[in-house]
Design an enzyme around this catalytic site. Structure first.
Site, short mmCIF file in Angstrom:
data_model
loop_
_atom_site.label_atom_id
_atom_site.label_comp_id
_atom_site.label_asym_id
_atom_site.label_seq_id
_atom_site.Cartn_x
_atom_site.Cartn_y
_atom_site.Cartn_z
N HIS A 290 0.84 -1.21 0.00
CA HIS A 290 0.00 0.00 0.00
C HIS A 290 0.88 1.26 0.00
CE1 HIS A 290 -2.66 -2.94 2.22
NE2 HIS A 290 -3.46 -2.55 1.26
N LEU B 30 4.03 -9.29 -1.53
CA LEU B 30 3.52 -8.84 -0.23
C LEU B 30 2.01 -8.98 -0.19
CD1 LEU B 30 5.25 -5.66 1.13
CD2 LEU B 30 5.98 -8.03 1.18
#
Ligand code: PAF
Length: 306
Positions: free
Chosen positions: A40, A190
């Site tokens: 993110h 991830l």
């Protein structure tokens, strides 16, 4: 460190973006469900590089969870998430409650956005209704945000295809920006799910990116049969007893359909999904026909996360 405004109401968020545009500022939206990690962070940083004002939405969208237990278990880490947004210079966090987004909840909204073939198959097969939930909340966020750029990770490649299609079909004035997957040093993409892996499972999970690399090399070296590419990924994954393959395939990057033959006329993508322990992991990679160096570099040289 920037001043960060935390907004909970749809109207305030709408007005904040309208006011920024009226001042001639460009605005960027990073839709998330919180529990922010380095993946993110790369989206927020990219939005910050390209837009004058960045808003991160943090909303654990109940519409996209089939299983209520998964929804309850989803990590909620607002304090940490706000620190991340502040550190990366976001100007706004939009963190609405469920009743702000869906006033009739627990009744679902009457209007739901349903995307066609792109949302079926692959992840759509094992998670019925999931992509309708994603498309509905993203459409609502786009309707509130107005003209902007919106940043999504390539890690969830099917989600990205669904969002692209929904945005084009419904005519939102939003430029969808696809950002590269962030990887651990051994290639593992991830994901907020990685923390649920035991150390052995975590080590074994890297086989997904190895399978993608092998498939990319095979196509770059002349393999033209989609079935053979899938078989190759299955063979690589089979070397790890802790990992059970769900699917491994080469698909058209826009429609997600399997081509009859790999001919390089349209962009292609490798998709893979597997169970590791009780954890469902997905990954994907670009593949370029006859361009061996680039196909391999795209995966091996992906941004490395912490
Ligand atoms: O990828 C996610 O975090 C979610 O699916 C999204 C796009 C924020 C919609 O809830």
């Amino acid at each position: 460190m920037s001043d960060l405004e935390v907004l909970h109401s749809v109207e305030t968020f709408r007005r904040t973006f309208e006011a920024a545009r009226a001042e001639g500022r460009t605005v960027g939206l990073v839709p998330t469900m919180g529990a922010l990690h380095a993946g993110h962070e790369s989206l927020i940083a990219r939005a910050g590089d390209e837009c004058d004002l960045v808003a991160v939405s943090i909303f654990v969208n109940p519409l996209q969870f089939g299983d209520p237990t998964d929804l309850d278990r989803y990590p909620r880490t607002l304090h940490h998430d706000l620190e991340v947004c502040r550190r990366l210079g976001a100007g706004v966090v939009f963190a609405p409650g469920v009743s702000e987004m869906y006033p009739d909840w627990p009744e679902p909204p009457s209007t739901v956005v349903s995307v066609g073939p792109e949302a079926r198959g692959w992840e759509g097969s094992s998670r019925p209704g999931h992509f309708d939930g994603v498309a509905t909340v993203v459409a609502k966020l786009f309707a509130i945000a107005g003209r902007c750029r919106a940043y999504f990770g390539e890690k969830d490649f099917q989600q990205l295809a669904v969002v692209h299609r929904m945005t084009a079909d419904l005519g939102f004035p939003v430029e969808v920006v696809a950002c590269p997957t962030v990887r651990e040093h051994d290639g593992l993409a991830l994901s907020s799910r990685n923390v649920r892996l035991t150390p052995d499972e975590r080590r074994a999970a890297a086989v997904l990116s190895r399978a993608l690399s092998s498939a990319a090399v095979a196509v770059a070296s002349g393999e033209r049969r989609p079935g053979a590419v899938g078989d190759l990924m299955a063979a690589v994954v089979a070397t790890e007893p802790l990992v059970t393959l769900d699917y491994g395939a080469v698909v058209d990057a826009a429609t997600l359909r399997t081509p009859e033959r790999i001919d390089g006329h349209r962009p292609l993508r490798l998709l893979i999904a597997a169970e590791v322990g009780g954890v469902h992991l997905i990954d994907n990679a670009p593949v370029e026909v006859g361009r061996r160096a680039e196909g391999v570099r795209a995966l091996a040289g992906a941004v490395t996360g912490g």
